[in-house]
Design a protein around this motif. Sequence first.
Motif, short mmCIF file in Angstrom:
data_model
loop_
_atom_site.label_atom_id
_atom_site.label_comp_id
_atom_site.label_asym_id
_atom_site.label_seq_id
_atom_site.Cartn_x
_atom_site.Cartn_y
_atom_site.Cartn_z
N GLN A 155 0.81 -1.22 0.00
CA GLN A 155 0.00 0.00 0.00
C GLN A 155 0.85 1.27 0.00
O GLN A 155 0.30 2.38 0.03
CB GLN A 155 -0.92 0.01 1.23
CG GLN A 155 -1.84 -1.20 1.34
CD GLN A 155 -2.74 -1.32 0.13
OE1 GLN A 155 -3.31 -0.33 -0.34
NE2 GLN A 155 -2.87 -2.54 -0.38
N ILE A 156 2.18 1.12 -0.07
CA ILE A 156 3.04 2.29 0.11
C ILE A 156 2.81 3.37 -0.95
O ILE A 156 2.90 4.56 -0.67
CB ILE A 156 4.53 1.87 0.15
CG1 ILE A 156 5.39 3.04 0.66
CG2 ILE A 156 5.01 1.37 -1.21
CD1 ILE A 156 6.80 2.63 1.00
N LYS A 157 2.46 2.95 -2.17
CA LYS A 157 2.24 3.94 -3.23
C LYS A 157 0.93 4.71 -3.04
O LYS A 157 0.70 5.71 -3.72
CB LYS A 157 2.26 3.26 -4.60
CG LYS A 157 3.66 2.90 -5.09
CD LYS A 157 3.65 2.51 -6.56
CE LYS A 157 5.05 2.37 -7.11
NZ LYS A 157 5.06 2.08 -8.57
N ASN A 158 0.09 4.23 -2.13
CA ASN A 158 -1.15 4.93 -1.84
C ASN A 158 -0.97 6.05 -0.81
O ASN A 158 -1.87 6.86 -0.60
CB ASN A 158 -2.22 3.95 -1.34
CG ASN A 158 -2.62 2.95 -2.41
OD1 ASN A 158 -2.57 3.24 -3.60
ND2 ASN A 158 -3.01 1.76 -1.99
N LEU A 159 0.21 6.06 -0.17
CA LEU A 159 0.48 7.10 0.81
C LEU A 159 0.73 8.43 0.11
O LEU A 159 1.19 8.48 -1.03
CB LEU A 159 1.72 6.74 1.65
CG LEU A 159 1.61 5.52 2.55
CD1 LEU A 159 2.94 5.23 3.21
CD2 LEU A 159 0.52 5.73 3.61
#
Length: 370
Positions: A155-159
């Motif tokens: 989910q890091i790219k959603n941060l």
Amino acid sequence: MGKHQKHAKLKLRDNDNFAPNELAIVGTNCTNISNLVSKVSKKLLNYKLAYFDASHSNSVEENVIDTFTFHHKGTAEVSIKSEVNKFNQRIQFSQYDFVFINGNHYQGAKQILILDNNKEASVLKRLDQLNNIQFVVKLNDDSEYFNFLIDHNPQIKNLKCYHINEVDEISKHIENLIKEKIAPINGLVLAGGKSTRMGTDKGTLNFYGKNQRDFAMELLEKNNLKSFLSVREDQEITVENKIVDKFIGLGPFGAICSAFQENPDVAWLVIATDLPFVTNEIIQLLLKHRNPSKIATTIKGKDKQFPEPLITIWEPKSYTILLNYLAQGYSCPRKVLINSDVEIVEVEDHFIRNINTPEEFKKAQKEINE
């Protein structure tokens, strides 16, 4: 038979690793980290901030004496012999709204990840420390997410992601993290005094058609504050929300400390029962001007020299200060306010008149009922 409890079971303060509210910056070199902290700090001057780092010098001599150098402009240089210890750091950083941490040296409970294409190995080494990333910062336009980061946290790219030059946006995000940790306020009505001069419990005096304890509680609850009655152990008062003095024989000072022992994660709006002229408008004024960056927000009469500690919002950070004064042999909450960084709200002296004797009670009752 239950497990033996060796120590008193106290409520622990809601700390991060080293401070009540901290953020480690990870992913780039120490110069980039310190530069970002410096730029962001200049945008957040209303808050008390600190930067936790390690020395980068190889030639530092071991201290043989701790030195404290104070300057006339109010700054100080401190050089002491000390090792990092989370319990000592929590005391040291207890007065700060927010602590930035150089994540190349120490692990923070929350993190900012800076994407620096030259630091892949460094980030991989600290991968397990990246367990609570708040947002991501790109060092350059072509900065990329390493594959292992995506494998570790899909989910890091959603941060939220910023560019390193978006200092205003980064500062605003950090300010929101500071505001999220501002303590809620509980009310505390001091009703544990012995009322020696009055000759009867001042909490039972009737100024407004009910006893003053109930009136003060309702005053606080009217402002949506979960409120408690502060009492001595030997008082027979039947009320659900009460805090019995644990710091015996210390008067209001002990009552405030007892409230923090009960819950160290809230601010306490303290009001005494011998202040019948405190109105709802005074409580609202105090709440309006609350400054959680200070140790307290306090009322002072316009013609009075000193603030009134018993119409004051005591912030969680004041608990450490109060205990430090107690360790020196002082149990005067006004002395703490006078010698600390506090927010002062001035009102007409009339509102903070103490009623301590039967004669003063009769006079005040007559004024109120006229």
